[in-house]
Motif scaffolding. Structure first.
Motif, PDB file in Angstrom:
ATOM      1  N   LYS A  12       0.894  -1.371  -0.173  1.00 15.70           N
ATOM      2  CA  LYS A  12      -0.085  -0.054  -0.389  1.00 15.70           C
ATOM      3  C   LYS A  12       1.117   1.021   0.318  1.00 15.70           C
ATOM      4  N   ALA A  13       1.851   1.621   0.944  1.00 12.28           N
ATOM      5  CA  ALA A  13       3.022   2.378   0.977  1.00 12.28           C
ATOM      6  C   ALA A  13       3.577   2.429  -0.632  1.00 12.28           C
ATOM      7  N   LEU A  14       4.101   1.844  -1.383  1.00 16.64           N
ATOM      8  CA  LEU A  14       4.957   1.709  -2.692  1.00 16.64           C
ATOM      9  C   LEU A  14       3.093   1.992  -3.461  1.00 16.64           C
ATOM     10  N   ALA A  15       2.222   1.630  -3.739  1.00 16.45           N
ATOM     11  CA  ALA A  15       1.179   2.228  -3.742  1.00 16.45           C
ATOM     12  C   ALA A  15       0.730   3.725  -4.136  1.00 16.45           C
ATOM     13  N   ARG A  16       1.307   4.334  -3.031  1.00 16.60           N
ATOM     14  CA  ARG A  16      -0.011   5.607  -2.287  1.00 16.60           C
ATOM     15  C   ARG A  16       1.533   6.081  -3.529  1.00 16.60           C
ATOM     16  N   TRP A  17       2.669   6.139  -2.862  1.00 14.78           N
ATOM     17  CA  TRP A  17       3.550   6.856  -3.126  1.00 14.78           C
ATOM     18  C   TRP A  17       4.092   6.947  -4.604  1.00 14.78           C
ATOM     19  N   THR A  18       3.454   5.960  -5.635  1.00 11.82           N
ATOM     20  CA  THR A  18       3.020   5.989  -6.799  1.00 11.82           C
ATOM     21  C   THR A  18       2.279   6.757  -7.909  1.00 11.82           C
ATOM     22  N   VAL A  19       1.038   6.961  -7.056  1.00 12.70           N
ATOM     23  CA  VAL A  19       0.102   7.300  -8.146  1.00 12.70           C
ATOM     24  C   VAL A  19       0.638   9.152  -7.359  1.00 12.70           C
ATOM     25  N   ARG A  20       0.653   9.135  -5.996  1.00 13.99           N
ATOM     26  CA  ARG A  20       0.659  10.651  -6.099  1.00 13.99           C
ATOM     27  C   ARG A  20       1.526  11.126  -6.522  1.00 13.99           C
ATOM     28  N   ARG A  21       3.000  10.626  -6.833  1.00 15.55           N
ATOM     29  CA  ARG A  21       4.088  11.317  -7.503  1.00 15.55           C
ATOM     30  C   ARG A  21       4.290  11.383  -8.644  1.00 15.55           C
ATOM     31  N   PHE A  22       3.715   9.927 -10.000  1.00 15.84           N
ATOM     32  CA  PHE A  22       3.222  10.058 -10.905  1.00 15.84           C
ATOM     33  C   PHE A  22       2.105  10.323 -11.988  1.00 15.84           C
ATOM     34  N   GLY A  23       0.977  10.584 -11.242  1.00 21.67           N
ATOM     35  CA  GLY A  23      -0.201  10.382 -11.829  1.00 21.67           C
ATOM     36  C   GLY A  23      -1.008   8.360 -12.027  1.00 21.67           C
ATOM     37  N   GLY A  24      -1.493   9.106 -12.588  1.00 19.37           N
ATOM     38  CA  GLY A  24      -1.631   7.500 -13.618  1.00 19.37           C
ATOM     39  C   GLY A  24      -3.240   6.604 -12.007  1.00 19.37           C
ATOM     40  N   TRP A  67      -0.784  -0.671 -11.327  1.00 20.49           N
ATOM     41  CA  TRP A  67      -1.229   0.716 -11.845  1.00 20.49           C
ATOM     42  C   TRP A  67      -1.775   0.656 -13.157  1.00 20.49           C
ATOM     43  N   THR A  68      -2.770   1.973 -12.592  1.00 21.04           N
ATOM     44  CA  THR A  68      -3.936   1.936 -14.237  1.00 21.04           C
ATOM     45  C   THR A  68      -3.326   3.366 -15.002  1.00 21.04           C
ATOM     46  N   VAL A  69      -2.668   2.575 -15.720  1.00 21.32           N
ATOM     47  CA  VAL A  69      -1.730   3.659 -17.279  1.00 21.32           C
ATOM     48  C   VAL A  69      -2.301   3.473 -18.628  1.00 21.32           C
ATOM     49  N   ASP A  70      -2.196   3.396 -19.347  1.00 23.42           N
ATOM     50  CA  ASP A  70      -2.518   3.322 -20.724  1.00 23.42           C
ATOM     51  C   ASP A  70      -1.312   3.811 -21.710  1.00 23.42           C
ATOM     52  N   VAL A  71      -0.616   2.943 -23.109  1.00 22.27           N
ATOM     53  CA  VAL A  71       0.898   3.066 -23.453  1.00 22.27           C
ATOM     54  C   VAL A  71      -0.405   3.963 -24.478  1.00 22.27           C
ATOM     55  N   ARG A  72      -0.972   3.664 -24.374  1.00 20.07           N
ATOM     56  CA  ARG A  72      -1.794   4.870 -26.436  1.00 20.07           C
ATOM     57  C   ARG A  72      -2.133   6.722 -25.929  1.00 20.07           C
ATOM     58  N   ARG A  73      -2.454   6.544 -24.871  1.00 15.43           N
ATOM     59  CA  ARG A  73      -1.838   7.977 -24.098  1.00 15.43           C
ATOM     60  C   ARG A  73      -0.152   8.299 -24.180  1.00 15.43           C
ATOM     61  N   ALA A  74      -0.025   9.246 -24.808  1.00 16.29           N
ATOM     62  CA  ALA A  74       1.446   9.313 -24.397  1.00 16.29           C
ATOM     63  C   ALA A  74       2.300  10.610 -23.115  1.00 16.29           C
ATOM     64  N   ALA A  75       0.627  11.208 -22.369  1.00 21.32           N
ATOM     65  CA  ALA A  75       0.797  11.842 -20.838  1.00 21.32           C
ATOM     66  C   ALA A  75       1.313  10.412 -20.021  1.00 21.32           C
ATOM     67  N   ASP A  76       0.402   8.823 -20.626  1.00 27.42           N
ATOM     68  CA  ASP A  76       0.866   7.659 -19.681  1.00 27.42           C
ATOM     69  C   ASP A  76       2.282   7.327 -19.764  1.00 27.42           C
ATOM     70  N   ARG A  77       2.627   7.686 -21.279  1.00 22.42           N
ATOM     71  CA  ARG A  77       3.639   6.115 -21.449  1.00 22.42           C
ATOM     72  C   ARG A  77       4.799   7.276 -20.902  1.00 22.42           C
ATOM     73  N   ARG A  78       5.021   8.748 -20.280  1.00 21.80           N
ATOM     74  CA  ARG A  78       5.956   9.594 -20.037  1.00 21.80           C
ATOM     75  C   ARG A  78       5.899   9.250 -18.413  1.00 21.80           C
ATOM     76  N   ARG A  79       4.322   8.891 -17.974  1.00 18.47           N
ATOM     77  CA  ARG A  79       4.327   8.972 -16.036  1.00 18.47           C
ATOM     78  C   ARG A  79       5.255   7.610 -16.314  1.00 18.47           C
ATOM     79  N   VAL A  80       5.302   6.162 -17.378  1.00 19.42           N
ATOM     80  CA  VAL A  80       5.933   5.376 -16.735  1.00 19.42           C
ATOM     81  C   VAL A  80       6.935   5.331 -16.863  1.00 19.42           C
ATOM     82  N   ARG A  81       7.580   6.245 -17.779  1.00 20.02           N
ATOM     83  CA  ARG A  81       9.481   6.166 -17.479  1.00 20.02           C
ATOM     84  C   ARG A  81       9.642   7.170 -16.930  1.00 20.02           C
ATOM     85  N   ALA A  82       9.233   7.309 -16.371  1.00 22.37           N
ATOM     86  CA  ALA A  82       9.365   8.537 -15.036  1.00 22.37           C
ATOM     87  C   ALA A  82       9.711   7.232 -13.713  1.00 22.37           C
ATOM     88  N   LEU A  83       8.793   6.893 -13.510  1.00 17.50           N
ATOM     89  CA  LEU A  83       8.529   5.525 -12.130  1.00 17.50           C
ATOM     90  C   LEU A  83       9.483   4.617 -12.919  1.00 17.50           C
TER      91      LEU A  83
END
Length: 204
Positions: A68-80, A104-120
């Protein structure tokens, strides 16, 4: 008398305000430096080695505090979005059934989500100040990450490798979910899921 009474009242009010201990809300902001200090202490703790693979062996679908701590950190820091941790136990064993995997819910078809994943991924696998590779992932107890037909596994030093779900004869016959194109899957060791590694100091 009409002048003395207001002056006396004003003096008493000033004294009361001076002696007042202040609102208890001051305790809230004071906690932030403590949390930062704990995080700094976590970085100063001995760095864990790359995690070995720990296969799921039991049905215990309860969200673990480290996950849960990792999940909160991921969503709060990177969105998704919050795709969930625990799932009911099926025929195929999964870290989800032990509460130690986060989607972590993100979509490969969205450029913003691809950037989020790269940042993570950059945050997980970047070296620390001493040059140790994948320091944050090792402190978290990350076993592997899956995203967009690719897996990053700790036993391969998080080098990217092609991924195809065992239920899929080929990519073309595989759903977006099984290809992990609509979410990122992060699996943790049991120690990581329980928050017993250095990254979780001050967080659980």
């Amino acid at each position: 008398m009409s002048v003395v009474r207001p002056l006396l009242a004003a003096a008493l009010l000033a004294t009361a305000l001076t002696l007042s201990p202040g609102p208890p809300a001051l305790a809230g902001p004071a906690a932030a430096p403590g949390l930062r200090a704990s995080a700094a202490h976590a970085d100063a703790a001995p760095l864990e080695d790359y995690a070995a693979y720990e296969p799921p062996v039991r049905c215990s679908p309860r969200d673990r505090r480290g996950t849960k701590a990792l999940a909160r950190w991921t969503v709060r820091r990177f969105g998704g979005g919050w795709g969930g941790i625990s799932r009911s136990c099926g025929a195929t064993p999964s870290e989800h059934s032990e509460g130690r995997a986060f989607d972590w819910t993100v979509d490969v078809r969205r450029a913003a989500d691809r950037r989020r994943v790269r940042a993570l991924l950059d945050a997980l696998f970047a070296p620390d100040a001493a040059g140790n590779p994948a320091a944050r992932a090792r402190r978290m107890g990350v076993m592997y990450v899956i995203w967009d037909d690719t897996t990053w596994s700790s036993w391969r030093r998080f080098a990217p490798a092609p991924y195809l779900n065992a239920a899929c004869p080929s990519k073309r016959e595989c759903s977006r979910t099984l290809r992990h194109r609509d979410h990122v899957h992060i699996s943790l060791t049991r120690a990581g899921a329980r928050g017993r590694l250095s990254w979780y100091i001050g967080r659980v």
